[in-house]
Write an enzyme that holds these catalytic residues in place. Sequence first.
Site, mmCIF file in Angstrom:
data_model
loop_
_atom_site.group_PDB
_atom_site.id
_atom_site.type_symbol
_atom_site.label_atom_id
_atom_site.label_comp_id
_atom_site.label_asym_id
_atom_site.label_seq_id
_atom_site.Cartn_x
_atom_site.Cartn_y
_atom_site.Cartn_z
ATOM 1 N N CYS A 187 -7.945 -6.726 6.386
ATOM 2 C CA CYS A 187 -8.272 -7.750 5.448
ATOM 3 C C CYS A 187 -9.164 -8.850 6.251
ATOM 4 O O CYS A 187 -8.800 -10.074 6.354
ATOM 5 C CB CYS A 187 -7.100 -8.572 4.742
ATOM 6 S SG CYS A 187 -5.915 -9.224 5.822
ATOM 7 N N LYS B 250 0.847 -1.252 0.112
ATOM 8 C CA LYS B 250 0.046 -0.057 0.112
ATOM 9 C C LYS B 250 0.882 1.275 0.008
ATOM 10 O O LYS B 250 0.212 2.252 -0.387
ATOM 11 C CB LYS B 250 -0.987 -0.088 1.312
ATOM 12 C CG LYS B 250 -2.206 -1.039 1.203
ATOM 13 C CD LYS B 250 -3.109 -1.038 2.182
ATOM 14 C CE LYS B 250 -4.168 -2.064 2.035
ATOM 15 N NZ LYS B 250 -3.549 -3.487 2.173
ATOM 16 N N ASP C 146 -2.873 -0.147 8.049
ATOM 17 C CA ASP C 146 -3.306 -1.569 7.674
ATOM 18 C C ASP C 146 -3.188 -2.422 8.692
ATOM 19 O O ASP C 146 -2.364 -3.059 8.740
ATOM 20 C CB ASP C 146 -2.376 -1.883 6.304
ATOM 21 C CG ASP C 146 -2.980 -3.189 5.636
ATOM 22 O OD1 ASP C 146 -3.984 -3.763 5.952
ATOM 23 O OD2 ASP C 146 -2.069 -3.598 4.607
#
Length: 432
Positions: free
Chosen positions: A361, A244, A308
């Site tokens: 995720c 990312k 993240d």
Amino acid sequence: MTPGARLAAAIEVLEAIERERRPAADALKSWGLAHRFAGSGDRAAIGGLVYDALRRKSSSAYLMDADTPRAVALGMLKRERALDAEAIARLADGSGHAPPPLNDAERGRLTSATLESAPAWVAGDYPEWLDPQFARTFGEGRAEEGAALSSRAPLDLRVNTLKAELERAQRALEELKPEPTPWSPLGLRIRLGADAKAPAIHAEPAFIKGMVEVQDEGSQLAALFAAAAPGEQVIDLCAGAGGKTLALAAAMENKGQLYATDDDKRRLAPIHDRLTRSGARNVQVRTPKSVGTELDDLAGRIDLVLIDAPCTGTGAWRRNPDAKWRIRPGALEVRAKEQAEVLERAVPLLKAGGRIAYVTCSVLDEENGAQVRAFITRHPEFSIVPPREVAQAIARADDFLAAALVSDEGLLMTPRRTGTDGFFVSLLQRAG
């Protein structure tokens, strides 16, 4: 190797995974080292069988009324590969190195067993203890969502706009037949067959020159939804290997400053070569210090912090199917604590009006909406940017919003809904 011998080898690997409680990749590597006669095509086919069996472990065992590696492998051929009993019998006929012939019970199950009365966690191939969490997120559709998370994933690439446009990258990779992804304007998708070898993308000139990076479309969208702009001051707080980070650098057009860090310096190690290849010049890698002061000089200066977050990885089961059978209930509690901590770490870094892009995720509300709600309760100076506004970062926003699971807290992508890995994105803004 004959198809029957490949099936027997896959059963042998599944036995090793169960007996030694080791990751599938390690077991497959050990098998390959011990059986050097197997060519690359054989190893790819065996790996495909093993991973498909792990993807469909619960449903295959249910179909066969047994959970042995042989039963799971045979059930998978019916469940995933759509082979009938006669076709499976030809693979398991006892000849040469093939598995022993089917017995009457196995043949009967392969002929008539169905998933019609199977519970959701069996039909969806996820751990039973996660059924309440899946029900909270997906309700009556949880079996279908789980089944989609158990499917094979394509190979997605992100075109690096610092080096190339999508059409140029697509031409450079034309032998692999890449297709544009449906949502990300930067994505190319290569579809893989069940027994196909993964293309050596890292050896492609387009990859070596930095034109493309391997990145699931959902991850690409998460970076796009973060909306990093040229000239901003941005931190990737859990940068890891830098996927990312590279996407943010391209979005910023090498203008402004992007700081990449992670609490584990070993995870950061690959980022340096990737940055060089990408042509990104506005990235500073801040290697973590034992005292945790590597970002102190940035306090109150930052426009955007991308988190993240560490998570259970339930959204990435397509790419790591054995992980779902290794996850334990305590892991969810540990990850939730880590997520809250990293969110707190972002707060002092932001200037007035600054944003946090919170990404996981995971498909579990405990790691997604619940974390955002708890954060807003602790920090009333922050507000949630309406998810429908966040989605406007892409051209097909209305279609995407109709496909994704939209909550008050954010956007949830899943294989069933958006054809991506499972990703949650929430954008939080500090009062200006």
